[in-house]
Design a protein around this motif. Sequence first.
Motif, PDB file in Angstrom:
ATOM      1  N   TYR A 119      -4.275  -2.393  -4.898  1.00  0.00           N
ATOM      2  CA  TYR A 119      -4.231  -1.190  -4.873  1.00  0.00           C
ATOM      3  C   TYR A 119      -5.506  -0.604  -5.094  1.00  0.00           C
ATOM      4  CZ  TYR A 119       0.878  -3.406  -4.943  1.00  0.00           C
ATOM      5  OH  TYR A 119       2.017  -4.515  -5.365  1.00  0.00           O
ATOM      6  N   SER A 120      -5.856   0.156  -4.526  1.00  0.00           N
ATOM      7  CA  SER A 120      -6.680   1.062  -4.606  1.00  0.00           C
ATOM      8  C   SER A 120      -6.857   1.959  -5.808  1.00  0.00           C
ATOM      9  CB  SER A 120      -7.092   2.147  -3.378  1.00  0.00           C
ATOM     10  OG  SER A 120      -5.830   3.174  -3.127  1.00  0.00           O
ATOM     11  N   HIS A 121      -5.570   3.031  -5.922  1.00  0.00           N
ATOM     12  CA  HIS A 121      -5.427   3.588  -7.422  1.00  0.00           C
ATOM     13  C   HIS A 121      -4.271   3.218  -7.780  1.00  0.00           C
ATOM     14  CE1 HIS A 121      -7.902   5.745  -3.914  1.00  0.00           C
ATOM     15  NE2 HIS A 121      -7.806   6.956  -4.879  1.00  0.00           N
ATOM     16  N   PRO A 122      -5.109   2.004  -8.822  1.00  0.00           N
ATOM     17  CA  PRO A 122      -3.539   1.223  -9.023  1.00  0.00           C
ATOM     18  C   PRO A 122      -3.173   2.063 -10.947  1.00  0.00           C
ATOM     19  CG  PRO A 122      -6.606   0.186 -10.126  1.00  0.00           C
ATOM     20  CD  PRO A 122      -6.398   0.927  -8.869  1.00  0.00           C
ATOM     21  N   GLU A 123      -3.967   2.331 -11.220  1.00  0.00           N
ATOM     22  CA  GLU A 123      -2.822   3.678 -12.635  1.00  0.00           C
ATOM     23  C   GLU A 123      -2.781   4.829 -12.532  1.00  0.00           C
ATOM     24  OE1 GLU A 123      -2.935   2.381 -15.568  1.00  0.00           O
ATOM     25  OE2 GLU A 123      -4.548  -0.031 -14.493  1.00  0.00           O
ATOM     26  N   GLU A 124      -3.015   5.727 -10.892  1.00  0.00           N
ATOM     27  CA  GLU A 124      -2.499   6.097 -10.614  1.00  0.00           C
ATOM     28  C   GLU A 124      -1.253   6.338  -9.333  1.00  0.00           C
ATOM     29  OE1 GLU A 124      -5.605   9.118  -8.794  1.00  0.00           O
ATOM     30  OE2 GLU A 124      -7.024   8.738  -9.633  1.00  0.00           O
ATOM     31  N   PHE A 125      -0.519   7.997  -9.097  1.00  0.00           N
ATOM     32  CA  PHE A 125       1.008   7.873  -8.699  1.00  0.00           C
ATOM     33  C   PHE A 125       0.146   7.778  -7.146  1.00  0.00           C
ATOM     34  CE2 PHE A 125       4.348   9.414  -6.638  1.00  0.00           C
ATOM     35  CZ  PHE A 125       5.216   8.435  -7.445  1.00  0.00           C
ATOM     36  N   TYR A 126      -0.154   7.243  -6.694  1.00  0.00           N
ATOM     37  CA  TYR A 126      -0.330   7.177  -5.356  1.00  0.00           C
ATOM     38  C   TYR A 126      -0.381   6.399  -4.375  1.00  0.00           C
ATOM     39  CZ  TYR A 126      -4.416   7.594  -2.329  1.00  0.00           C
ATOM     40  OH  TYR A 126      -5.535   7.898  -1.226  1.00  0.00           O
TER      41      TYR A 126
END
Length: 529
Positions: free
Chosen positions: A422-429
Amino acid sequence: MVNDTAILEAPPAASNKALSIAFLFATYLAFLGLRSALNRLQSKSDGLPFPPGPKGLPLIGNVLDMPRKNPFVKYTEWAEIYGDIVGLKILGKPMVILNTYQAAKEILDKQSLIFSSRPRLPLVDMNSDWGSFLLLLPYGSQFQTSRRFMNSAVNPGAVREVQSVIQEQARTLLYRILKSPEFHQHNLLMQGAIILKIAYGHEVLDHDDHWIQVSEKATRCMEDLGNVGGHPVDLFPTILGKLPLWVWGKKTKRTLEGVKQSGIDMHIRPYEVVKEKHAKGLAHPSMTTRLIDENMQYDGTVSNAHDIAWSAGAVYGGGSDTTTTSLDFFVMAMMLYPEVQKKAQEQLDKLLQHDRLPTFEDMENLPYITALMKETLRWRPIVPAGFPHLSTQDAMYNNMHLPSGTIVLWNAWSILHDPEQYSHPEEFYPEHFLVPSEKQPLDPEDVAFGFGRRVCPGRHLARTSLWIAMASLLTLFEISCPIDEEGDPIKPETNYIDGVVSHPKPFKSVFKPRSEGYLKVLMEEREAK
Protein backbone atom coordinates in the motif's frame (compact mmCIF):
# COMPACT_ATOMS: atom_id res chain seq x y z
CA MET A 1 -17.35 -28.94 35.49
CA VAL A 2 -18.00 -26.53 38.33
CA ASN A 3 -21.40 -27.09 39.90
CA ASP A 4 -22.81 -23.59 40.45
CA THR A 5 -25.38 -24.89 42.92
CA ALA A 6 -22.64 -26.28 45.13
CA ILE A 7 -20.49 -23.15 45.39
CA LEU A 8 -19.54 -22.41 48.98
CA GLU A 9 -18.81 -19.00 50.40
CA ALA A 10 -15.59 -18.46 52.37
CA PRO A 11 -14.18 -15.51 54.28
CA PRO A 12 -11.50 -13.38 52.52
CA ALA A 13 -8.67 -14.75 54.65
CA ALA A 14 -9.48 -18.30 53.71
CA SER A 15 -9.75 -17.25 50.08
CA ASN A 16 -6.28 -15.70 50.08
CA LYS A 17 -4.75 -18.71 51.76
CA ALA A 18 -6.41 -21.13 49.39
CA LEU A 19 -5.26 -19.05 46.46
CA SER A 20 -1.65 -19.06 47.60
CA ILE A 21 -1.59 -22.80 48.19
CA ALA A 22 -3.24 -23.42 44.83
CA PHE A 23 -0.71 -21.36 42.95
CA LEU A 24 2.28 -22.99 44.65
CA PHE A 25 0.97 -26.47 44.07
CA ALA A 26 -0.06 -25.71 40.51
CA THR A 27 3.28 -24.13 39.67
CA TYR A 28 5.23 -27.12 40.94
CA LEU A 29 3.13 -29.68 39.08
CA ALA A 30 3.03 -27.51 35.97
CA PHE A 31 6.82 -27.32 35.96
CA LEU A 32 7.12 -31.09 35.99
CA GLY A 33 4.49 -31.52 33.31
CA LEU A 34 5.76 -28.77 31.07
CA ARG A 35 9.35 -29.98 31.25
CA SER A 36 8.19 -33.37 30.07
CA ALA A 37 6.01 -31.82 27.34
CA LEU A 38 8.85 -29.66 26.05
CA ASN A 39 11.11 -32.69 25.83
CA ARG A 40 8.46 -34.48 23.77
CA LEU A 41 8.06 -31.51 21.45
CA GLN A 42 11.77 -31.32 20.84
CA SER A 43 11.97 -35.03 20.12
CA LYS A 44 9.38 -34.68 17.32
CA SER A 45 10.98 -31.74 15.58
CA ASP A 46 13.34 -33.93 13.48
CA GLY A 47 16.03 -31.36 14.05
CA LEU A 48 14.00 -28.46 12.62
CA PRO A 49 14.00 -25.28 14.72
CA PHE A 50 11.01 -23.56 16.23
CA PRO A 51 10.47 -20.08 14.68
CA PRO A 52 12.77 -17.39 16.12
CA GLY A 53 11.52 -14.94 18.70
CA PRO A 54 12.37 -13.08 21.90
CA LYS A 55 14.19 -15.20 24.44
CA GLY A 56 11.97 -16.07 27.36
CA LEU A 57 12.60 -16.90 30.99
CA PRO A 58 12.77 -20.40 32.47
CA LEU A 59 9.36 -22.00 33.04
CA ILE A 60 7.22 -18.95 32.20
CA GLY A 61 8.77 -18.39 28.79
CA ASN A 62 7.60 -15.16 27.12
CA VAL A 63 4.76 -14.37 29.53
CA LEU A 64 6.37 -11.08 30.56
CA ASP A 65 7.06 -10.13 26.94
CA MET A 66 3.40 -10.24 25.95
CA PRO A 67 1.94 -6.71 25.60
CA ARG A 68 -1.16 -5.84 27.57
CA LYS A 69 -2.43 -3.19 25.13
CA ASN A 70 -2.34 -2.94 21.35
CA PRO A 71 -0.42 -6.21 20.97
CA PHE A 72 -0.19 -5.78 17.19
CA VAL A 73 2.27 -2.92 17.74
CA LYS A 74 4.72 -5.17 19.58
CA TYR A 75 4.13 -7.99 17.10
CA THR A 76 5.06 -5.64 14.26
CA GLU A 77 8.23 -4.58 16.09
CA TRP A 78 9.18 -8.23 16.53
CA ALA A 79 8.63 -8.81 12.81
CA GLU A 80 11.38 -6.29 12.02
CA ILE A 81 13.77 -8.30 14.19
CA TYR A 82 12.77 -11.92 13.64
CA GLY A 83 10.99 -11.96 10.27
CA ASP A 84 7.56 -12.89 8.96
CA ILE A 85 6.93 -15.53 11.64
CA VAL A 86 7.74 -15.00 15.32
CA GLY A 87 7.89 -17.87 17.81
CA LEU A 88 7.02 -17.61 21.51
CA LYS A 89 6.53 -19.96 24.44
CA ILE A 90 3.85 -19.09 26.99
CA LEU A 91 4.23 -21.32 30.06
CA GLY A 92 5.55 -23.98 27.73
CA LYS A 93 2.77 -23.60 25.17
CA PRO A 94 4.05 -22.76 21.67
CA MET A 95 2.68 -19.66 19.96
CA VAL A 96 3.55 -18.10 16.61
CA ILE A 97 2.63 -14.74 15.12
CA LEU A 98 2.29 -14.39 11.36
CA ASN A 99 3.22 -10.91 10.18
CA THR A 100 2.91 -11.29 6.41
CA TYR A 101 0.14 -12.37 4.09
CA GLN A 102 2.37 -15.02 2.54
CA ALA A 103 2.97 -16.68 5.92
CA ALA A 104 -0.72 -16.55 6.83
CA LYS A 105 -1.71 -17.95 3.45
CA GLU A 106 0.84 -20.77 3.55
CA ILE A 107 -0.06 -21.84 7.09
CA LEU A 108 -3.72 -20.98 7.71
CA ASP A 109 -5.05 -21.49 4.18
CA LYS A 110 -2.89 -24.16 2.58
CA GLN A 111 -2.64 -26.19 5.80
CA SER A 112 -6.15 -25.37 6.99
CA LEU A 113 -6.95 -28.96 8.01
CA ILE A 114 -4.22 -28.71 10.65
CA PHE A 115 -4.65 -25.06 11.66
CA SER A 116 -8.44 -24.67 11.99
CA SER A 117 -9.11 -25.39 15.64
CA ARG A 118 -9.35 -22.97 18.58
CA PRO A 119 -7.59 -22.83 21.95
CA ARG A 120 -10.02 -23.82 24.67
CA LEU A 121 -11.10 -21.36 27.37
CA PRO A 122 -11.56 -23.59 30.42
CA LEU A 123 -12.86 -20.84 32.72
CA VAL A 124 -15.68 -20.09 30.29
CA ASP A 125 -16.26 -23.75 29.37
CA MET A 126 -16.55 -24.85 33.00
CA ASN A 127 -19.01 -22.14 33.94
CA SER A 128 -21.21 -21.58 30.89
CA ASP A 129 -22.22 -22.99 27.53
CA TRP A 130 -20.37 -20.29 25.55
CA GLY A 131 -18.05 -23.01 24.27
CA SER A 132 -20.86 -23.76 21.79
CA PHE A 133 -20.49 -20.29 20.23
CA LEU A 134 -19.24 -20.75 16.66
CA LEU A 135 -16.30 -18.37 17.06
CA LEU A 136 -15.01 -20.43 20.02
CA LEU A 137 -15.77 -23.96 18.85
CA PRO A 138 -12.82 -26.27 18.19
CA TYR A 139 -12.71 -27.75 14.72
CA GLY A 140 -14.85 -30.86 14.52
CA SER A 141 -18.36 -32.12 13.82
CA GLN A 142 -20.14 -29.55 16.00
CA PHE A 143 -18.20 -26.74 14.36
CA GLN A 144 -19.06 -28.05 10.90
CA THR A 145 -22.75 -28.39 11.76
CA SER A 146 -22.96 -24.92 13.31
CA ARG A 147 -21.07 -23.32 10.44
CA ARG A 148 -23.32 -25.05 7.90
CA PHE A 149 -26.40 -23.75 9.74
CA MET A 150 -25.05 -20.21 9.91
CA ASN A 151 -23.81 -20.22 6.32
CA SER A 152 -27.29 -21.16 5.12
CA ALA A 153 -28.48 -17.71 6.23
CA VAL A 154 -25.52 -15.53 5.24
CA ASN A 155 -24.13 -17.05 2.02
CA PRO A 156 -24.08 -14.75 -1.06
CA GLY A 157 -27.44 -16.01 -2.37
CA ALA A 158 -29.16 -15.68 0.99
CA VAL A 159 -27.80 -12.16 1.44
CA ARG A 160 -29.10 -11.12 -1.98
CA GLU A 161 -32.55 -12.27 -0.92
CA VAL A 162 -32.53 -9.87 2.06
CA GLN A 163 -31.04 -6.86 0.29
CA SER A 164 -34.39 -5.07 0.57
CA VAL A 165 -34.27 -5.49 4.36
CA ILE A 166 -30.70 -4.17 4.51
CA GLN A 167 -31.50 -1.21 2.26
CA GLU A 168 -34.57 -0.32 4.31
CA GLN A 169 -32.51 -0.31 7.49
CA ALA A 170 -29.96 2.00 5.83
CA ARG A 171 -32.80 4.42 5.04
CA THR A 172 -34.02 4.17 8.62
CA LEU A 173 -30.49 4.96 9.82
CA LEU A 174 -30.59 8.22 7.84
CA TYR A 175 -33.94 9.17 9.33
CA ARG A 176 -32.81 8.47 12.89
CA ILE A 177 -29.68 10.58 12.44
CA LEU A 178 -31.88 13.49 11.33
CA LYS A 179 -33.80 13.19 14.59
CA SER A 180 -30.76 12.65 16.83
CA PRO A 181 -27.01 12.88 16.07
CA GLU A 182 -25.91 9.98 18.30
CA PHE A 183 -24.51 7.98 15.41
CA HIS A 184 -23.02 5.01 17.24
CA GLN A 185 -26.31 4.04 18.87
CA HIS A 186 -28.20 4.33 15.57
CA ASN A 187 -25.48 2.33 13.86
CA LEU A 188 -25.71 -0.41 16.49
CA LEU A 189 -29.48 -0.49 16.12
CA MET A 190 -29.26 -0.77 12.33
CA GLN A 191 -26.90 -3.75 12.42
CA GLY A 192 -28.89 -5.45 15.17
CA ALA A 193 -32.16 -4.97 13.31
CA ILE A 194 -30.76 -6.53 10.12
CA ILE A 195 -29.34 -9.54 11.91
CA LEU A 196 -32.29 -10.21 14.21
CA LYS A 197 -34.61 -10.11 11.19
CA ILE A 198 -32.44 -12.66 9.36
CA ALA A 199 -31.87 -14.94 12.36
CA TYR A 200 -35.32 -14.84 14.00
CA GLY A 201 -37.69 -12.84 11.79
CA HIS A 202 -37.80 -10.34 14.65
CA GLU A 203 -38.74 -6.72 13.87
CA VAL A 204 -36.69 -4.15 15.79
CA LEU A 205 -38.46 -0.82 16.19
CA ASP A 206 -36.35 1.20 18.61
CA HIS A 207 -33.42 1.25 21.03
CA ASP A 208 -35.52 -0.27 23.82
CA ASP A 209 -36.03 -3.51 21.93
CA HIS A 210 -35.71 -6.38 24.40
CA TRP A 211 -33.61 -8.63 22.18
CA ILE A 212 -31.18 -5.83 21.37
CA GLN A 213 -30.80 -5.14 25.09
CA VAL A 214 -30.23 -8.83 25.87
CA SER A 215 -27.55 -9.12 23.18
CA GLU A 216 -25.75 -5.99 24.33
CA LYS A 217 -25.80 -7.25 27.92
CA ALA A 218 -24.24 -10.52 26.76
CA THR A 219 -21.48 -8.60 24.98
CA ARG A 220 -20.75 -6.59 28.13
CA CYS A 221 -20.64 -9.74 30.25
CA MET A 222 -18.00 -11.29 28.01
CA GLU A 223 -15.99 -8.06 28.04
CA ASP A 224 -16.14 -8.03 31.87
CA LEU A 225 -14.07 -11.21 31.87
CA GLY A 226 -11.16 -9.07 30.70
CA ASN A 227 -8.39 -10.85 28.84
CA VAL A 228 -10.24 -14.04 27.97
CA GLY A 229 -7.82 -16.94 28.02
CA GLY A 230 -5.41 -15.33 30.48
CA HIS A 231 -7.04 -16.37 33.76
CA PRO A 232 -5.07 -18.83 35.95
CA VAL A 233 -7.81 -21.42 35.40
CA ASP A 234 -7.23 -21.19 31.64
CA LEU A 235 -3.53 -21.81 32.20
CA PHE A 236 -3.86 -24.69 34.71
CA PRO A 237 -7.42 -26.03 34.27
CA THR A 238 -6.80 -29.56 35.57
CA ILE A 239 -5.83 -28.32 39.02
CA LEU A 240 -7.23 -24.82 39.43
CA GLY A 241 -10.48 -25.63 37.65
CA LYS A 242 -11.49 -27.82 40.58
CA LEU A 243 -11.39 -24.92 43.03
CA PRO A 244 -14.69 -23.26 44.01
CA LEU A 245 -15.39 -19.92 42.32
CA TRP A 246 -15.18 -17.94 45.57
CA VAL A 247 -11.41 -18.51 45.51
CA TRP A 248 -11.19 -15.93 42.69
CA GLY A 249 -13.31 -13.36 44.47
CA LYS A 250 -16.96 -12.35 44.52
CA LYS A 251 -16.62 -10.17 41.41
CA THR A 252 -15.35 -13.08 39.30
CA LYS A 253 -18.12 -15.29 40.63
CA ARG A 254 -20.79 -12.70 39.75
CA THR A 255 -19.26 -12.11 36.32
CA LEU A 256 -19.24 -15.81 35.47
CA GLU A 257 -22.83 -16.18 36.65
CA GLY A 258 -23.71 -13.29 34.34
CA VAL A 259 -21.82 -14.90 31.45
CA LYS A 260 -23.71 -18.15 31.95
CA GLN A 261 -27.10 -16.43 32.07
CA SER A 262 -26.30 -14.24 29.07
CA GLY A 263 -25.59 -17.32 26.97
CA ILE A 264 -29.05 -18.65 27.81
CA ASP A 265 -30.77 -15.30 27.24
CA MET A 266 -29.04 -14.62 23.92
CA HIS A 267 -29.27 -18.09 22.36
CA ILE A 268 -31.68 -20.49 24.05
CA ARG A 269 -34.60 -18.19 24.87
CA PRO A 270 -34.91 -16.55 21.43
CA TYR A 271 -34.88 -20.01 19.86
CA GLU A 272 -37.61 -21.19 22.21
CA VAL A 273 -39.74 -18.11 21.52
CA VAL A 274 -39.47 -18.56 17.75
CA LYS A 275 -40.12 -22.30 18.00
CA GLU A 276 -43.29 -21.72 20.01
CA LYS A 277 -44.55 -19.04 17.62
CA HIS A 278 -43.67 -21.20 14.62
CA ALA A 279 -45.71 -24.09 16.01
CA LYS A 280 -48.70 -21.73 16.21
CA GLY A 281 -48.09 -20.33 12.72
CA LEU A 282 -47.23 -16.90 14.09
CA ALA A 283 -43.48 -16.66 13.40
CA HIS A 284 -42.04 -14.69 10.51
CA PRO A 285 -39.80 -16.68 8.13
CA SER A 286 -36.19 -16.73 9.30
CA MET A 287 -33.04 -18.79 9.61
CA THR A 288 -34.44 -20.34 12.80
CA THR A 289 -37.84 -21.32 11.37
CA ARG A 290 -36.21 -22.85 8.29
CA LEU A 291 -33.75 -24.90 10.37
CA ILE A 292 -36.55 -26.04 12.68
CA ASP A 293 -38.49 -27.31 9.66
CA GLU A 294 -35.41 -29.01 8.18
CA ASN A 295 -34.64 -30.78 11.46
CA MET A 296 -38.19 -31.62 12.56
CA GLN A 297 -38.69 -35.27 13.56
CA TYR A 298 -41.82 -37.40 13.23
CA ASP A 299 -42.47 -37.14 16.97
CA GLY A 300 -42.41 -33.33 16.89
CA THR A 301 -38.94 -32.95 18.39
CA VAL A 302 -36.21 -30.95 16.66
CA SER A 303 -32.85 -32.61 16.13
CA ASN A 304 -29.77 -30.41 16.52
CA ALA A 305 -31.86 -27.93 18.53
CA HIS A 306 -28.88 -26.85 20.61
CA ASP A 307 -26.76 -26.18 17.54
CA ILE A 308 -29.60 -24.30 15.84
CA ALA A 309 -30.02 -22.06 18.88
CA TRP A 310 -26.33 -21.25 19.18
CA SER A 311 -25.85 -20.82 15.42
CA ALA A 312 -28.69 -18.30 15.21
CA GLY A 313 -27.25 -16.41 18.17
CA ALA A 314 -23.84 -16.45 16.52
CA VAL A 315 -25.21 -14.46 13.58
CA TYR A 316 -25.81 -11.59 16.00
CA GLY A 317 -22.82 -12.16 18.27
CA GLY A 318 -20.39 -12.53 15.39
CA GLY A 319 -21.79 -9.81 13.13
CA SER A 320 -23.40 -6.92 14.96
CA ASP A 321 -20.43 -5.60 16.93
CA THR A 322 -17.95 -6.12 14.11
CA THR A 323 -19.96 -4.38 11.38
CA THR A 324 -20.94 -1.59 13.75
CA THR A 325 -17.29 -0.96 14.57
CA SER A 326 -16.23 -0.85 10.92
CA LEU A 327 -18.94 1.71 10.14
CA ASP A 328 -17.86 3.77 13.17
CA PHE A 329 -14.32 3.85 11.77
CA PHE A 330 -15.70 4.87 8.37
CA VAL A 331 -17.43 7.90 9.90
CA MET A 332 -14.21 8.75 11.71
CA ALA A 333 -12.30 8.61 8.43
CA MET A 334 -14.81 10.94 6.73
CA MET A 335 -14.30 13.45 9.55
CA LEU A 336 -10.52 13.32 9.23
CA TYR A 337 -10.31 13.15 5.42
CA PRO A 338 -12.91 15.60 4.02
CA GLU A 339 -11.26 15.54 0.60
CA VAL A 340 -12.04 11.82 0.35
CA GLN A 341 -15.64 12.46 1.37
CA LYS A 342 -15.96 15.12 -1.31
CA LYS A 343 -14.69 12.80 -4.06
CA ALA A 344 -17.21 10.14 -3.07
CA GLN A 345 -20.07 12.65 -3.04
CA GLU A 346 -19.13 13.97 -6.48
CA GLN A 347 -19.46 10.45 -7.87
CA LEU A 348 -22.77 9.94 -6.05
CA ASP A 349 -24.22 13.23 -7.31
CA LYS A 350 -23.19 12.53 -10.89
CA LEU A 351 -25.12 9.25 -10.79
CA LEU A 352 -28.08 10.12 -8.56
CA GLN A 353 -28.64 13.72 -9.68
CA HIS A 354 -30.15 14.69 -6.28
CA ASP A 355 -33.46 13.01 -7.15
CA ARG A 356 -33.05 9.51 -5.69
CA LEU A 357 -31.09 7.58 -3.04
CA PRO A 358 -28.55 4.84 -3.82
CA THR A 359 -29.55 1.19 -4.24
CA PHE A 360 -27.60 -2.02 -4.67
CA GLU A 361 -28.16 -1.79 -8.42
CA ASP A 362 -25.81 1.21 -8.36
CA MET A 363 -22.83 -0.72 -7.01
CA GLU A 364 -21.07 -1.22 -10.34
CA ASN A 365 -21.38 2.50 -11.09
CA LEU A 366 -19.99 3.62 -7.72
CA PRO A 367 -16.47 2.18 -7.58
CA TYR A 368 -15.30 4.89 -5.19
CA ILE A 369 -17.80 3.72 -2.54
CA THR A 370 -16.51 0.16 -2.90
CA ALA A 371 -12.96 1.48 -2.55
CA LEU A 372 -14.04 3.37 0.59
CA MET A 373 -15.38 0.15 2.08
CA LYS A 374 -12.19 -1.77 1.34
CA GLU A 375 -10.01 1.05 2.66
CA THR A 376 -12.00 1.16 5.91
CA LEU A 377 -11.29 -2.55 6.46
CA ARG A 378 -7.60 -1.95 5.69
CA TRP A 379 -7.05 1.32 7.57
CA ARG A 380 -8.52 0.13 10.85
CA PRO A 381 -8.99 -3.67 10.92
CA ILE A 382 -11.32 -4.47 13.79
CA VAL A 383 -9.27 -7.48 14.90
CA PRO A 384 -5.79 -6.00 14.38
CA ALA A 385 -3.93 -8.83 16.14
CA GLY A 386 -6.04 -11.58 14.59
CA PHE A 387 -8.01 -14.28 16.40
CA PRO A 388 -6.13 -17.40 17.54
CA HIS A 389 -6.06 -20.64 15.59
CA LEU A 390 -4.78 -23.89 17.12
CA SER A 391 -2.86 -26.61 15.32
CA THR A 392 -3.89 -30.22 15.83
CA GLN A 393 -0.84 -31.87 14.23
CA ASP A 394 2.85 -31.18 13.79
CA ALA A 395 3.52 -29.01 10.75
CA MET A 396 6.30 -27.21 8.91
CA TYR A 397 6.84 -23.77 7.42
CA ASN A 398 10.04 -22.65 5.67
CA ASN A 399 12.05 -25.44 7.32
CA MET A 400 10.73 -24.54 10.76
CA HIS A 401 8.82 -26.87 13.06
CA LEU A 402 5.34 -25.95 14.31
CA PRO A 403 4.39 -28.54 16.93
CA SER A 404 0.89 -29.78 17.49
CA GLY A 405 -0.90 -27.50 19.92
CA THR A 406 0.67 -24.31 18.56
CA ILE A 407 -1.47 -21.18 18.93
CA VAL A 408 -1.30 -19.13 15.73
CA LEU A 409 -2.13 -15.43 15.45
CA TRP A 410 -2.15 -13.45 12.21
CA ASN A 411 -1.09 -9.83 12.58
CA ALA A 412 -3.75 -8.13 10.46
CA TRP A 413 -2.33 -4.70 11.25
CA SER A 414 1.12 -5.54 9.91
CA ILE A 415 -0.28 -7.23 6.80
CA LEU A 416 -2.70 -4.40 5.97
CA HIS A 417 -0.13 -1.64 6.60
CA ASP A 418 2.64 -3.18 4.53
CA PRO A 419 4.27 -0.32 2.55
CA GLU A 420 5.22 -2.77 -0.18
CA GLN A 421 1.52 -3.39 -0.78
CA TYR A 422 0.00 0.00 0.00
CA SER A 423 1.52 3.28 -1.15
CA HIS A 424 0.02 5.26 1.75
CA PRO A 425 -0.24 2.67 4.56
CA GLU A 426 -0.93 5.09 7.44
CA GLU A 427 -3.39 7.31 5.59
CA PHE A 428 -7.00 6.69 4.59
CA TYR A 429 -6.46 6.44 0.84
CA PRO A 430 -9.21 4.70 -1.20
CA GLU A 431 -7.15 5.19 -4.35
CA HIS A 432 -5.26 2.07 -3.26
CA PHE A 433 -8.13 0.15 -4.91
CA LEU A 434 -8.80 2.33 -7.94
CA VAL A 435 -5.73 1.33 -9.94
CA PRO A 436 -5.81 -1.12 -12.89
CA SER A 437 -6.46 -4.69 -11.84
CA GLU A 438 -2.92 -5.83 -12.61
CA LYS A 439 -1.61 -3.24 -10.14
CA GLN A 440 -4.18 -3.85 -7.42
CA PRO A 441 -2.70 -4.42 -3.94
CA LEU A 442 -3.81 -7.15 -1.59
CA ASP A 443 -7.60 -7.06 -1.07
CA PRO A 444 -8.22 -6.26 2.64
CA GLU A 445 -11.23 -8.57 2.60
CA ASP A 446 -8.80 -11.48 2.18
CA VAL A 447 -7.26 -10.56 5.54
CA ALA A 448 -9.88 -8.75 7.62
CA PHE A 449 -12.33 -11.67 7.50
CA GLY A 450 -9.80 -14.31 8.49
CA PHE A 451 -8.25 -17.36 6.88
CA GLY A 452 -8.81 -21.00 6.05
CA ARG A 453 -11.78 -22.88 7.42
CA ARG A 454 -12.28 -20.16 10.05
CA VAL A 455 -12.90 -17.38 7.52
CA CYS A 456 -15.87 -15.32 8.71
CA PRO A 457 -19.10 -16.86 7.34
CA GLY A 458 -20.86 -13.48 7.72
CA ARG A 459 -18.47 -11.61 5.46
CA HIS A 460 -21.00 -11.33 2.61
CA LEU A 461 -23.58 -9.82 4.93
CA ALA A 462 -21.02 -7.44 6.45
CA ARG A 463 -19.80 -6.27 3.05
CA THR A 464 -23.36 -5.68 1.83
CA SER A 465 -24.45 -3.80 4.96
CA LEU A 466 -21.35 -1.62 4.97
CA TRP A 467 -21.60 -0.67 1.30
CA ILE A 468 -25.21 0.53 1.34
CA ALA A 469 -24.76 2.33 4.67
CA MET A 470 -21.68 4.17 3.42
CA ALA A 471 -23.33 5.13 0.13
CA SER A 472 -26.50 6.30 1.89
CA LEU A 473 -24.71 8.35 4.56
CA LEU A 474 -22.55 10.18 2.03
CA THR A 475 -25.51 10.84 -0.24
CA LEU A 476 -27.57 12.61 2.39
CA PHE A 477 -25.02 14.07 4.80
CA GLU A 478 -21.88 16.07 5.06
CA ILE A 479 -19.99 14.45 7.94
CA SER A 480 -17.66 16.68 9.94
CA CYS A 481 -16.00 17.24 13.31
CA PRO A 482 -17.72 19.19 16.09
CA ILE A 483 -16.30 22.64 16.76
CA ASP A 484 -15.02 23.73 20.18
CA GLU A 485 -15.55 27.11 21.85
CA GLU A 486 -12.51 28.55 20.07
CA GLY A 487 -13.73 27.47 16.66
CA ASP A 488 -11.33 24.56 16.24
CA PRO A 489 -12.45 21.09 15.12
CA ILE A 490 -12.62 18.41 17.79
CA LYS A 491 -10.93 15.53 15.99
CA PRO A 492 -11.48 11.92 17.07
CA GLU A 493 -8.64 9.79 18.36
CA THR A 494 -7.68 7.10 15.87
CA ASN A 495 -6.23 4.56 18.30
CA TYR A 496 -8.11 1.53 19.56
CA ILE A 497 -9.84 0.38 22.69
CA ASP A 498 -8.59 -3.20 23.08
CA GLY A 499 -11.02 -6.08 23.09
CA VAL A 500 -11.95 -9.23 21.21
CA VAL A 501 -13.15 -6.64 18.69
CA SER A 502 -11.06 -3.45 18.89
CA HIS A 503 -13.28 -0.37 18.96
CA PRO A 504 -12.58 3.31 18.37
CA LYS A 505 -12.63 5.54 21.39
CA PRO A 506 -16.02 7.28 21.73
CA PHE A 507 -16.29 10.38 19.55
CA LYS A 508 -18.92 12.85 18.40
CA SER A 509 -19.63 13.82 14.83
CA VAL A 510 -21.79 16.32 12.96
CA PHE A 511 -24.22 15.20 10.24
CA LYS A 512 -25.54 18.04 8.11
CA PRO A 513 -28.03 17.41 5.27
CA ARG A 514 -26.33 18.62 2.12
CA SER A 515 -29.11 18.46 -0.47
CA GLU A 516 -32.79 19.40 -0.38
CA GLY A 517 -33.36 16.93 -3.21
CA TYR A 518 -32.03 13.90 -1.33
CA LEU A 519 -33.77 14.99 1.87
CA LYS A 520 -37.09 15.28 0.03
CA VAL A 521 -36.72 11.77 -1.41
CA LEU A 522 -36.07 10.30 2.06
CA MET A 523 -39.10 12.03 3.57
CA GLU A 524 -41.36 10.95 0.70
CA GLU A 525 -40.23 7.34 1.16
CA ARG A 526 -41.02 7.54 4.88
CA GLU A 527 -44.46 9.01 4.25
CA ALA A 528 -45.25 6.34 1.67
CA LYS A 529 -45.02 3.72 4.39
